[in-house]
Design a protein around this motif. Structure first.
Motif, PDB file in Angstrom:
ATOM      1  N   ILE A 116       0.849  -1.189   0.000  1.00  0.00           N
ATOM      2  CA  ILE A 116       0.000   0.000   0.000  1.00  0.00           C
ATOM      3  C   ILE A 116       0.885   1.239   0.000  1.00  0.00           C
ATOM      4  CG2 ILE A 116      -1.717   1.331   1.292  1.00  0.00           C
ATOM      5  CD1 ILE A 116      -2.687  -1.313   2.506  1.00  0.00           C
ATOM      6  N   GLU A 117       0.778   2.038  -1.033  1.00  0.00           N
ATOM      7  CA  GLU A 117       1.513   3.296  -1.089  1.00  0.00           C
ATOM      8  C   GLU A 117       0.615   4.395  -0.516  1.00  0.00           C
ATOM      9  OE1 GLU A 117       4.426   6.051  -1.490  1.00  0.00           O
ATOM     10  OE2 GLU A 117       4.585   3.868  -1.695  1.00  0.00           O
ATOM     11  N   PRO A 118       1.017   5.025   0.579  1.00  0.00           N
ATOM     12  CA  PRO A 118       0.169   6.052   1.195  1.00  0.00           C
ATOM     13  C   PRO A 118      -0.144   7.186   0.221  1.00  0.00           C
ATOM     14  CG  PRO A 118       1.960   5.431   2.658  1.00  0.00           C
ATOM     15  CD  PRO A 118       2.252   4.797   1.336  1.00  0.00           C
ATOM     16  N   ALA A 119      -1.379   7.668   0.289  1.00  0.00           N
ATOM     17  CA  ALA A 119      -1.800   8.755  -0.587  1.00  0.00           C
ATOM     18  C   ALA A 119      -1.277  10.102  -0.111  1.00  0.00           C
ATOM     19  CB  ALA A 119      -3.320   8.790  -0.665  1.00  0.00           C
ATOM     20  N   GLY A 120      -0.975  10.220   1.172  1.00  0.00           N
ATOM     21  CA  GLY A 120      -0.479  11.489   1.678  1.00  0.00           C
ATOM     22  C   GLY A 120      -0.346  11.492   3.183  1.00  0.00           C
ATOM     23  N   LEU A 121       0.363  12.499   3.675  1.00  0.00           N
ATOM     24  CA  LEU A 121       0.496  12.754   5.102  1.00  0.00           C
ATOM     25  C   LEU A 121      -0.319  13.992   5.460  1.00  0.00           C
ATOM     26  CD1 LEU A 121       4.402  12.500   5.495  1.00  0.00           C
ATOM     27  CD2 LEU A 121       2.737  10.636   5.686  1.00  0.00           C
ATOM     28  N   VAL A 122      -0.878  13.988   6.664  1.00  0.00           N
ATOM     29  CA  VAL A 122      -1.577  15.149   7.193  1.00  0.00           C
ATOM     30  C   VAL A 122      -1.016  15.443   8.580  1.00  0.00           C
ATOM     31  CG1 VAL A 122      -3.771  16.057   8.035  1.00  0.00           C
ATOM     32  CG2 VAL A 122      -3.710  14.716   5.923  1.00  0.00           C
ATOM     33  N   ILE A 123      -0.553  16.661   8.795  1.00  0.00           N
ATOM     34  CA  ILE A 123      -0.172  17.063  10.148  1.00  0.00           C
ATOM     35  C   ILE A 123      -1.463  17.360  10.896  1.00  0.00           C
ATOM     36  CG2 ILE A 123       0.947  18.833  11.551  1.00  0.00           C
ATOM     37  CD1 ILE A 123       3.071  19.096   9.378  1.00  0.00           C
ATOM     38  N   GLY A 124      -1.708  16.593  11.943  1.00  0.00           N
ATOM     39  CA  GLY A 124      -2.997  16.668  12.624  1.00  0.00           C
ATOM     40  C   GLY A 124      -3.171  17.844  13.549  1.00  0.00           C
ATOM     41  N   SER A 125      -2.077  18.465  13.981  1.00  0.00           N
ATOM     42  CA  SER A 125      -2.189  19.597  14.905  1.00  0.00           C
ATOM     43  C   SER A 125      -0.952  20.477  14.763  1.00  0.00           C
ATOM     44  CB  SER A 125      -2.328  19.089  16.351  1.00  0.00           C
ATOM     45  OG  SER A 125      -2.485  20.161  17.251  1.00  0.00           O
ATOM     46  N   TRP A 126      -1.068  21.498  13.944  1.00  0.00           N
ATOM     47  CA  TRP A 126       0.044  22.416  13.717  1.00  0.00           C
ATOM     48  C   TRP A 126      -0.005  23.531  14.756  1.00  0.00           C
ATOM     49  CZ3 TRP A 126       4.542  22.384  11.563  1.00  0.00           C
ATOM     50  CH2 TRP A 126       5.235  23.578  11.359  1.00  0.00           C
ATOM     51  N   ARG A 164      10.308  14.409   2.848  1.00  0.00           N
ATOM     52  CA  ARG A 164      11.630  14.006   2.360  1.00  0.00           C
ATOM     53  C   ARG A 164      11.992  12.604   2.832  1.00  0.00           C
ATOM     54  NH1 ARG A 164      16.622  13.847   4.488  1.00  0.00           N
ATOM     55  NH2 ARG A 164      15.952  14.915   6.407  1.00  0.00           N
ATOM     56  N   VAL A 165      11.795  12.312   4.115  1.00  0.00           N
ATOM     57  CA  VAL A 165      12.249  11.020   4.636  1.00  0.00           C
ATOM     58  C   VAL A 165      11.269   9.890   4.344  1.00  0.00           C
ATOM     59  CG1 VAL A 165      13.579  12.146   6.461  1.00  0.00           C
ATOM     60  CG2 VAL A 165      11.269  11.314   6.970  1.00  0.00           C
ATOM     61  N   THR A 166       9.994  10.216   4.152  1.00  0.00           N
ATOM     62  CA  THR A 166       9.004   9.161   3.890  1.00  0.00           C
ATOM     63  C   THR A 166       8.762   8.941   2.402  1.00  0.00           C
ATOM     64  OG1 THR A 166       7.139  10.715   3.965  1.00  0.00           O
ATOM     65  CG2 THR A 166       7.784   9.648   6.049  1.00  0.00           C
ATOM     66  N   GLY A 167       9.029   9.960   1.592  1.00  0.00           N
ATOM     67  CA  GLY A 167       8.693   9.862   0.177  1.00  0.00           C
ATOM     68  C   GLY A 167       7.207   9.980  -0.078  1.00  0.00           C
ATOM     69  N   VAL A 168       6.460  10.502   0.907  1.00  0.00           N
ATOM     70  CA  VAL A 168       5.010  10.661   0.788  1.00  0.00           C
ATOM     71  C   VAL A 168       4.687  12.159   0.875  1.00  0.00           C
ATOM     72  CG1 VAL A 168       2.769  10.104   1.826  1.00  0.00           C
ATOM     73  CG2 VAL A 168       4.619   8.420   1.880  1.00  0.00           C
ATOM     74  N   PRO A 169       3.850  12.686  -0.011  1.00  0.00           N
ATOM     75  CA  PRO A 169       3.569  14.119   0.018  1.00  0.00           C
ATOM     76  C   PRO A 169       2.796  14.546   1.264  1.00  0.00           C
ATOM     77  CG  PRO A 169       2.116  13.004  -1.534  1.00  0.00           C
ATOM     78  CD  PRO A 169       3.142  11.993  -1.113  1.00  0.00           C
ATOM     79  N   LEU A 170       3.096  15.735   1.727  1.00  0.00           N
ATOM     80  CA  LEU A 170       2.334  16.345   2.812  1.00  0.00           C
ATOM     81  C   LEU A 170       1.167  17.081   2.171  1.00  0.00           C
ATOM     82  CD1 LEU A 170       2.134  17.040   5.848  1.00  0.00           C
ATOM     83  CD2 LEU A 170       3.553  19.052   5.372  1.00  0.00           C
ATOM     84  N   ILE A 171      -0.047  16.581   2.394  1.00  0.00           N
ATOM     85  CA  ILE A 171      -1.202  17.139   1.677  1.00  0.00           C
ATOM     86  C   ILE A 171      -1.996  18.141   2.498  1.00  0.00           C
ATOM     87  CG2 ILE A 171      -1.419  15.124   0.186  1.00  0.00           C
ATOM     88  CD1 ILE A 171      -3.832  14.263   1.914  1.00  0.00           C
ATOM     89  N   ALA A 172      -1.782  18.168   3.819  1.00  0.00           N
ATOM     90  CA  ALA A 172      -2.546  19.114   4.639  1.00  0.00           C
ATOM     91  C   ALA A 172      -1.857  19.317   5.982  1.00  0.00           C
ATOM     92  CB  ALA A 172      -3.974  18.617   4.861  1.00  0.00           C
ATOM     93  N   SER A 173      -2.117  20.476   6.550  1.00  0.00           N
ATOM     94  CA  SER A 173      -1.634  20.800   7.893  1.00  0.00           C
ATOM     95  C   SER A 173      -2.782  21.488   8.619  1.00  0.00           C
ATOM     96  CB  SER A 173      -0.407  21.719   7.815  1.00  0.00           C
ATOM     97  OG  SER A 173       0.105  21.984   9.092  1.00  0.00           O
ATOM     98  N   ILE A 174      -3.267  20.849   9.672  1.00  0.00           N
ATOM     99  CA  ILE A 174      -4.458  21.325  10.375  1.00  0.00           C
ATOM    100  C   ILE A 174      -4.042  22.080  11.629  1.00  0.00           C
ATOM    101  CG2 ILE A 174      -6.578  20.605  11.548  1.00  0.00           C
ATOM    102  CD1 ILE A 174      -6.598  18.163   9.682  1.00  0.00           C
ATOM    103  N   PRO A 175      -4.507  23.302  11.815  1.00  0.00           N
ATOM    104  CA  PRO A 175      -4.082  24.082  12.983  1.00  0.00           C
ATOM    105  C   PRO A 175      -4.577  23.484  14.292  1.00  0.00           C
ATOM    106  CG  PRO A 175      -5.815  25.236  11.785  1.00  0.00           C
ATOM    107  CD  PRO A 175      -5.425  24.061  10.937  1.00  0.00           C
ATOM    108  N   ALA A 176      -3.750  23.572  15.320  1.00  0.00           N
ATOM    109  CA  ALA A 176      -4.151  23.125  16.654  1.00  0.00           C
ATOM    110  C   ALA A 176      -5.433  23.855  17.061  1.00  0.00           C
ATOM    111  CB  ALA A 176      -3.035  23.408  17.652  1.00  0.00           C
ATOM    112  N   GLY A 177      -6.330  23.113  17.703  1.00  0.00           N
ATOM    113  CA  GLY A 177      -7.574  23.707  18.163  1.00  0.00           C
ATOM    114  C   GLY A 177      -8.693  23.702  17.144  1.00  0.00           C
TER     115      GLY A 177
END
Length: 223
Positions: A162-172, A189-202
């Motif tokens: 399974i190739e992950p579709a993306g990473l999401v930072i759950g609490s920026w 860079r280290v995972t080879g998986v794109p960062l598709i979203a960054s969700i603000p804390a709260g």
């Protein structure tokens, strides 16, 4: 028809709010159902709000909670502690496939990390994703230590083909430090998986109108 599994590098990394954001984004182009195969830690007196309730409050999407266990433990541990039978992963997979027949997208939120056991037979969210042919998004922390956890999770997924579709930072964080700032570049860079979203804390504390208005802006243009 798309089945999207949302897993994480650990518990508490923001999977539920990420699930809500992903479900809302999918709802812009079709019908959506959200599935929580196993919810733990919402027994009498716990004071905890179930993940399904949070997702519905934030998005209004239909949410299906399949198994509920009292103790805030891994699902198989919580079930064994009470001596109760819970469905095997194959049954959850069948329920997801049925929902997929009547919805454009089904978003499945896992429990804990990718190898946490969802049943007492050793079945995991990884097994569920493989069985239904799902796309997988990995929710990660922004903090120090996330690179190791993220690489391990991605490696476990790739070991199953399974190739992950993306990473999401759950609490920026509102005031990111050096580690968080560096991790924005280092995670893909280290995972080879794109960062598709960054969700603000709260973000989970927002009202529905605020949440659905803000959520599209958390995704990268390529995401």
């Amino acid at each position: 028809m798309t089945i999207l599994v949302v897993t994480g590098t650990d518990t508490g990394v923001g999977k539920t709010v990420a699930t809500a954001a992903l479900a809302h984004r999918a709802a812009a182009s079709g019908s959506v159902a959200v599935v929580k195969p196993v919810q733990t830690g919402v027994g009498p007196g716990s004071g905890e709000v179930a993940d399904a309730e949070v997702v519905h409050r934030l998005t209004g999407c239909a949410v299906h909670e399949l198994t509920v266990l009292d103790e805030p433990l891994a699902p198989d541990t919580a079930a064994r502690l009470r001596g109760v039978r819970i469905p095997p992963v194959a049954e959850y997979a069948d329920r997801v496939r049925v929902l997929a027949e009547s919805h454009d997208t089904v978003v499945v939120e896992g429990s804990g990390g990718v190898l946490v056991r969802l049943d007492t037979e050793g079945g995991t969210i990884l097994d569920l994703a493989a069985e239904v042919g799902a796309e997988v998004v990995v929710v990660v922390s922004a903090a120090l230590g996330t690179l190791n956890h993220s690489e391990l999770t991605v490696a476990a997924l790739r070991a199953r083909g399974i190739e992950p579709a993306g990473l999401v930072i759950g609490s920026w964080p509102g005031e990111p430090g050096l580690a968080e700032t560096c991790n924005l570049d280092d995670l893909p860079r280290v995972t080879g998986v794109p960062l598709i979203a960054s969700i603000p804390a709260g973000a989970g504390a927002l009202g529905r109108d605020e949440f659905v208005a803000a959520a599209p802006g958390w995704f990268s243009p390529a995401g």
